[in-house]
Design a protein around this motif. Structure first.
Motif, PDB file in Angstrom:
ATOM      1  N   LEU A 227       0.826  -1.208   0.000  1.00 10.94           N
ATOM      2  CA  LEU A 227       0.000   0.000   0.000  1.00 10.94           C
ATOM      3  C   LEU A 227       0.863   1.261   0.000  1.00 10.94           C
ATOM      4  O   LEU A 227       0.471   2.293  -0.558  1.00 10.94           O
ATOM      5  CB  LEU A 227      -0.946  -0.015   1.199  1.00 10.94           C
ATOM      6  CG  LEU A 227      -2.017  -1.125   1.181  1.00 10.94           C
ATOM      7  CD1 LEU A 227      -2.865  -1.056   2.443  1.00 10.94           C
ATOM      8  CD2 LEU A 227      -2.888  -1.023  -0.067  1.00 10.94           C
ATOM      9  N   HIS A 228       2.039   1.177   0.613  1.00  9.64           N
ATOM     10  CA  HIS A 228       2.976   2.306   0.599  1.00  9.64           C
ATOM     11  C   HIS A 228       3.402   2.624  -0.831  1.00  9.64           C
ATOM     12  O   HIS A 228       3.366   3.787  -1.264  1.00  9.64           O
ATOM     13  CB  HIS A 228       4.184   1.964   1.468  1.00  9.64           C
ATOM     14  CG  HIS A 228       5.306   2.946   1.379  1.00  9.64           C
ATOM     15  ND1 HIS A 228       5.190   4.253   1.820  1.00  9.64           N
ATOM     16  CD2 HIS A 228       6.561   2.829   0.876  1.00  9.64           C
ATOM     17  CE1 HIS A 228       6.333   4.891   1.604  1.00  9.64           C
ATOM     18  NE2 HIS A 228       7.174   4.056   1.034  1.00  9.64           N
ATOM     19  N   TYR A 229       3.796   1.602  -1.590  1.00  4.99           N
ATOM     20  CA  TYR A 229       4.207   1.836  -2.978  1.00  4.99           C
ATOM     21  C   TYR A 229       3.014   2.249  -3.842  1.00  4.99           C
ATOM     22  O   TYR A 229       3.161   3.054  -4.778  1.00  4.99           O
ATOM     23  CB  TYR A 229       4.882   0.594  -3.551  1.00  4.99           C
ATOM     24  CG  TYR A 229       6.317   0.445  -3.096  1.00  4.99           C
ATOM     25  CD1 TYR A 229       7.330   1.186  -3.681  1.00  4.99           C
ATOM     26  CD2 TYR A 229       6.652  -0.431  -2.064  1.00  4.99           C
ATOM     27  CE1 TYR A 229       8.641   1.059  -3.270  1.00  4.99           C
ATOM     28  CE2 TYR A 229       7.965  -0.564  -1.637  1.00  4.99           C
ATOM     29  CZ  TYR A 229       8.951   0.189  -2.239  1.00  4.99           C
ATOM     30  OH  TYR A 229      10.256   0.081  -1.818  1.00  4.99           O
ATOM     31  N   ALA A 230       1.837   1.726  -3.540  1.00  3.86           N
ATOM     32  CA  ALA A 230       0.642   2.147  -4.270  1.00  3.86           C
ATOM     33  C   ALA A 230       0.355   3.626  -4.039  1.00  3.86           C
ATOM     34  O   ALA A 230      -0.024   4.358  -4.963  1.00  3.86           O
ATOM     35  CB  ALA A 230      -0.559   1.295  -3.844  1.00  3.86           C
ATOM     36  N   GLN A 231       0.547   4.086  -2.796  1.00  5.38           N
ATOM     37  CA  GLN A 231       0.326   5.489  -2.488  1.00  5.38           C
ATOM     38  C   GLN A 231       1.347   6.382  -3.189  1.00  5.38           C
ATOM     39  O   GLN A 231       1.014   7.447  -3.702  1.00  5.38           O
ATOM     40  CB  GLN A 231       0.385   5.709  -0.976  1.00  5.38           C
ATOM     41  CG  GLN A 231       0.143   7.142  -0.527  1.00  5.38           C
ATOM     42  CD  GLN A 231      -1.214   7.663  -0.958  1.00  5.38           C
ATOM     43  OE1 GLN A 231      -2.197   6.927  -0.930  1.00  5.38           O
ATOM     44  NE2 GLN A 231      -1.272   8.916  -1.374  1.00  5.38           N
ATOM     45  N   ILE A 232       2.596   5.961  -3.226  1.00  9.19           N
ATOM     46  CA  ILE A 232       3.620   6.719  -3.954  1.00  9.19           C
ATOM     47  C   ILE A 232       3.236   6.818  -5.429  1.00  9.19           C
ATOM     48  O   ILE A 232       3.354   7.883  -6.049  1.00  9.19           O
ATOM     49  CB  ILE A 232       5.002   6.059  -3.792  1.00  9.19           C
ATOM     50  CG1 ILE A 232       5.478   6.140  -2.347  1.00  9.19           C
ATOM     51  CG2 ILE A 232       6.017   6.715  -4.731  1.00  9.19           C
ATOM     52  CD1 ILE A 232       6.752   5.369  -2.087  1.00  9.19           C
TER      53      ILE A 232
ATOM     54  N   THR B 116       0.221   6.661  -6.775  1.00 12.88           N
ATOM     55  CA  THR B 116      -0.917   7.557  -6.923  1.00 12.88           C
ATOM     56  C   THR B 116      -0.496   9.014  -6.787  1.00 12.88           C
ATOM     57  O   THR B 116      -0.970   9.892  -7.517  1.00 12.88           O
ATOM     58  CB  THR B 116      -1.983   7.224  -5.859  1.00 12.88           C
ATOM     59  OG1 THR B 116      -2.379   5.854  -6.003  1.00 12.88           O
ATOM     60  CG2 THR B 116      -3.194   8.108  -5.996  1.00 12.88           C
ATOM     61  N   ARG B 117       0.428   9.277  -5.881  1.00 13.31           N
ATOM     62  CA  ARG B 117       0.867  10.651  -5.638  1.00 13.31           C
ATOM     63  C   ARG B 117       1.614  11.228  -6.836  1.00 13.31           C
ATOM     64  O   ARG B 117       1.470  12.399  -7.181  1.00 13.31           O
ATOM     65  CB  ARG B 117       1.759  10.684  -4.395  1.00 13.31           C
ATOM     66  CG  ARG B 117       2.171  12.091  -3.953  1.00 13.31           C
ATOM     67  CD  ARG B 117       3.038  12.026  -2.712  1.00 13.31           C
ATOM     68  NE  ARG B 117       2.352  11.359  -1.614  1.00 13.31           N
ATOM     69  CZ  ARG B 117       2.899  10.404  -0.850  1.00 13.31           C
ATOM     70  NH1 ARG B 117       4.143  10.011  -1.073  1.00 13.31           N
ATOM     71  NH2 ARG B 117       2.214   9.857   0.124  1.00 13.31           N
TER      72      ARG B 117
ATOM     73  N   SER C 276      -8.469   3.190  -8.718  1.00 13.93           N
ATOM     74  CA  SER C 276      -8.070   2.167  -9.681  1.00 13.93           C
ATOM     75  C   SER C 276      -7.115   1.175  -9.075  1.00 13.93           C
ATOM     76  O   SER C 276      -7.113   0.004  -9.433  1.00 13.93           O
ATOM     77  CB  SER C 276      -7.446   2.814 -10.925  1.00 13.93           C
ATOM     78  OG  SER C 276      -6.238   3.461 -10.610  1.00 13.93           O
ATOM     79  N   VAL C 277      -6.286   1.608  -8.118  1.00 13.67           N
ATOM     80  CA  VAL C 277      -5.358   0.679  -7.477  1.00 13.67           C
ATOM     81  C   VAL C 277      -6.105  -0.381  -6.686  1.00 13.67           C
ATOM     82  O   VAL C 277      -5.644  -1.501  -6.540  1.00 13.67           O
ATOM     83  CB  VAL C 277      -4.380   1.458  -6.562  1.00 13.67           C
ATOM     84  CG1 VAL C 277      -3.586   0.508  -5.668  1.00 13.67           C
ATOM     85  CG2 VAL C 277      -3.433   2.273  -7.413  1.00 13.67           C
TER      86      VAL C 277
END
Length: 284
Positions: free
Chosen positions: A263-268, A270-271, A280-281
């Motif tokens: 989730l950390h890499y997904a947030q990066i 998205t940012r 979408s993630v």
């Protein structure tokens, strides 16, 4: 050093996960150049645009390859066995002839350490290098040996270093299609079963704790290593975290240890790449 060639094969629904994979790859392989080959059945250019833009920003070269239906006219296909299951094993027939090796990665992966040592591995005359998830239980390996009539470990097909020159010489669509037609009632994980039954003897074993770590099995890996492979060790040494199985960290209710890292890499992602929205993630 030349670029590392990567291969992925997926449908439109997995594009957000591919973007997360690319983010992790970029952050943990500083200075590396990557060429990304994407095998697909017809992803619209508009849907692929976020990946295209991300690769431009990362300075990775993207090569989408539309797989022609006629190549699979004789392939046994059903809802359970879609034609996409053949793509990675037959990649040598559609990839540029000047490519002599490529690293296939499933999209449900994070790359958290450098891939260069794997890329430079001497394959000799092996077709592939792959890892078996042996740590959880030897029973699964034994069952798969009996089921497929093999004598080697059961290799996971989610990470494959492919010797394309040998693959072009030794792998034929006819052989694969014939095997599926004769054994379709016995297969559980079709592409993985084909890999092991037909080509397992020509696979160079990889250490899964380094190159195909099953993210569900932290406690098992730690126990098997007498405590050595703890969280710090994994973060420092493991290159490929593979989120195997039905439970996925982008879906609700994921409870395994490395879900928060995903989730950390997904947030990066998205940012920095707004088109890969948080909505979408979280898609299945």
């Amino acid at each position: 050093m030349g670029p590392i060639s990567l291969l992925v094969s997926l449908d439109q629904a997995y594009l957000p996960q591919l973007q997360v994979l690319l983010t992790s790859l970029y952050l943990n392989n500083p200075g590396e150049r990557f060429d990304l080959y994407l095998l697909h059945s017809g992803i619209p250019a508009q849907a692929l645009a976020p990946v295209t833009q991300q690769c431009l920003w990362l300075q990775y070269r993207l090569y989408p390859i539309l797989m022609e239906e006629q190549l699979f006219a004789d392939a046994p296909t059903t809802k359970q066995y879609p034609r996409e299951m053949y793509y990675r094993l037959l990649a040598g027939t559609v990839l540029p002839r000047q490519l002599n090796r490529i690293l296939y990665l499933d999209p449900d992966i994070l790359v958290i350490n450098p891939l260069r040592p794997l890329w430079e591995l001497d394959l000799g005359t092996h077709l592939f290098a792959a890892a078996a998830h042996t740590g959880k239980t030897e029973l699964a390996n034994s069952v798969n040996r009996i089921r497929l009539g093999t004598h080697h470990d059961y290799y996971n097909s989610g990470v494959l270093l492919m010797n394309l020159e040998e693959c072009r010489r030794s792998i034929s669509a006819e052989q694969i299609f014939r095997y599926v037609a004769e054994h379709e009632k016995e297969m559980l994980l079709p592409d993985q079963d084909i890999l092991n039954a037909l080509y397992g003897k020509r696979i160079l074993p990889l250490d899964d704790v380094l190159w195909n770590y099953d993210a569900r099995n932290y406690n098992t890996y730690r126990l098997a290593s007498a405590g050595q492979h703890d969280l710090n060790w994994v973060l420092q040494h493991t290159a490929i975290l593979h989120f195997c199985g039905r439970a996925k960290p982008w879906k609700p209710g994921y409870f395994y240890r490395f879900g928060v890292l995903y989730l950390h890499y997904a947030q990066i992602t998205t940012r920095h790449f707004p088109t890969a929205s948080s909505a979408s993630v979280s898609r299945p």
